[in-house]
Design an enzyme around this catalytic site. Structure first.
Site, PDB file in Angstrom:
ATOM      1  N   HIS A 138      -8.447 -14.287  58.691  1.00 43.84           N
ATOM      2  CA  HIS A 138      -7.506 -15.837  58.592  1.00 43.84           C
ATOM      3  C   HIS A 138      -7.067 -15.710  59.852  1.00 43.84           C
ATOM      4  O   HIS A 138      -7.496 -15.218  60.283  1.00 43.84           O
ATOM      5  CB  HIS A 138      -6.350 -14.687  57.978  1.00 43.84           C
ATOM      6  CG  HIS A 138      -6.338 -14.768  56.362  1.00 43.84           C
ATOM      7  ND1 HIS A 138      -5.766 -14.740  55.587  1.00 43.84           N
ATOM      8  CD2 HIS A 138      -7.875 -14.400  55.101  1.00 43.84           C
ATOM      9  CE1 HIS A 138      -5.632 -14.322  54.352  1.00 43.84           C
ATOM     10  NE2 HIS A 138      -7.211 -14.800  54.660  1.00 43.84           N
ATOM     11  N   CYS A 143       0.484 -15.487  54.678  1.00 44.18           N
ATOM     12  CA  CYS A 143       0.255 -14.184  53.079  1.00 44.18           C
ATOM     13  C   CYS A 143       0.664 -13.228  54.060  1.00 44.18           C
ATOM     14  O   CYS A 143       0.886 -12.914  55.397  1.00 44.18           O
ATOM     15  CB  CYS A 143      -1.433 -14.034  53.110  1.00 44.18           C
ATOM     16  SG  CYS A 143      -2.355 -13.434  54.851  1.00 44.18           S
ATOM     17  N   GLU A 193      -4.262 -16.878  61.294  1.00 39.69           N
ATOM     18  CA  GLU A 193      -3.100 -15.606  62.741  1.00 39.69           C
ATOM     19  C   GLU A 193      -3.844 -14.447  62.656  1.00 39.69           C
ATOM     20  O   GLU A 193      -3.838 -13.950  64.377  1.00 39.69           O
ATOM     21  CB  GLU A 193      -2.091 -15.464  61.162  1.00 39.69           C
ATOM     22  CG  GLU A 193      -1.094 -16.201  60.805  1.00 39.69           C
ATOM     23  CD  GLU A 193      -2.168 -17.407  59.607  1.00 39.69           C
ATOM     24  OE1 GLU A 193      -3.692 -17.295  59.173  1.00 39.69           O
ATOM     25  OE2 GLU A 193      -1.053 -17.607  58.662  1.00 39.69           O
ATOM     26  N   CYS A 220      -1.438 -11.546  57.065  1.00 33.65           N
ATOM     27  CA  CYS A 220      -1.091 -11.433  57.967  1.00 33.65           C
ATOM     28  C   CYS A 220       0.434 -11.893  58.614  1.00 33.65           C
ATOM     29  O   CYS A 220       0.992 -11.503  59.562  1.00 33.65           O
ATOM     30  CB  CYS A 220      -1.260 -13.505  58.020  1.00 33.65           C
ATOM     31  SG  CYS A 220      -3.546 -13.782  58.047  1.00 33.65           S
TER      32      CYS A 220
END
Ligand SMILES: Nc1nc2[nH]cnc2c(=O)[nH]1
Length: 163
Positions: A58, A87, A60, A90
């Protein structure tokens, strides 16, 4: 929306959206993350799940790792600007990294109107709820194994770090 006058979040939010759009044009998922300090972008990353097959790639997570590679291991003093509210994975990573603030473009609800990640265990709408459930009620099955001394590593660590 509250923000400091010295660092208006809208400019960098637009940049995060623009980077996410570029990633979609490159065949990637629609997420980007910027790490900002004193009005300057010091790290930027996009989601690489589609490009690499790594489900943890992801934006992040990739940004936090890139920061650590630059020697930035604590995000105190930094802001994290993202395409969409993080999410749970993260968000957890951000709690460990401890930035001063997260600025997001789309809310989870706005994201969910147009995007679904495709996962057997959860949806965008249910993922946060999973964490509030007792372990045995979560969609991810987990069982405690039988081992004689499960706390040995923690006691060893405490003994080593006692002063
Ligand atoms: N915020 C955010 N949400 C996601 N959902 C799936 N991938 C991502 C990501 O890279 N960032």
């Amino acid at each position: 929306m509250h923000h400091d006058e010295s660092t208006p979040p809208t400019d960098f939010t637009a940049l995060a959206v623009s980077r996410a759009l570029d990633n979609v044009a490159d065949g990637g998922k629609p997420f980007a993350c910027l790490i900002v300090r004193d009005g300057e972008v010091v790290v930027e990353a996009v989601n690489h799940v589609a490009q690499t097959g790594d489900p943890t790639a992801h934006a992040e997570i990739r940004a936090i790792r890139a920061a650590a590679e630059q020697g930035i291991t604590d995000l105190g003093g930094y802001e994290v600007v993202v395409t969409a509210y993080p999410c749970p994975m993260c968000l957890g990573a951000l709690y460990y990294a401890q930035p001063d603030r997260v600025v997001y473009a789309a809310s989870r609800e706005q994201e969910g109107e147009h995007y679904e990640d495709g996962n057997r265990l959860m949806t965008l709408a249910t993922f946060y709820d999973e964490y509030a459930k007792p372990v045995e009620e979560r969609a991810l099955r987990a069982e405690q194994g039988s081992v004689e001394d499960p706390t040995a590593p923690f006691r060893a660590w405490s003994a080593r770090h006692a002063d």
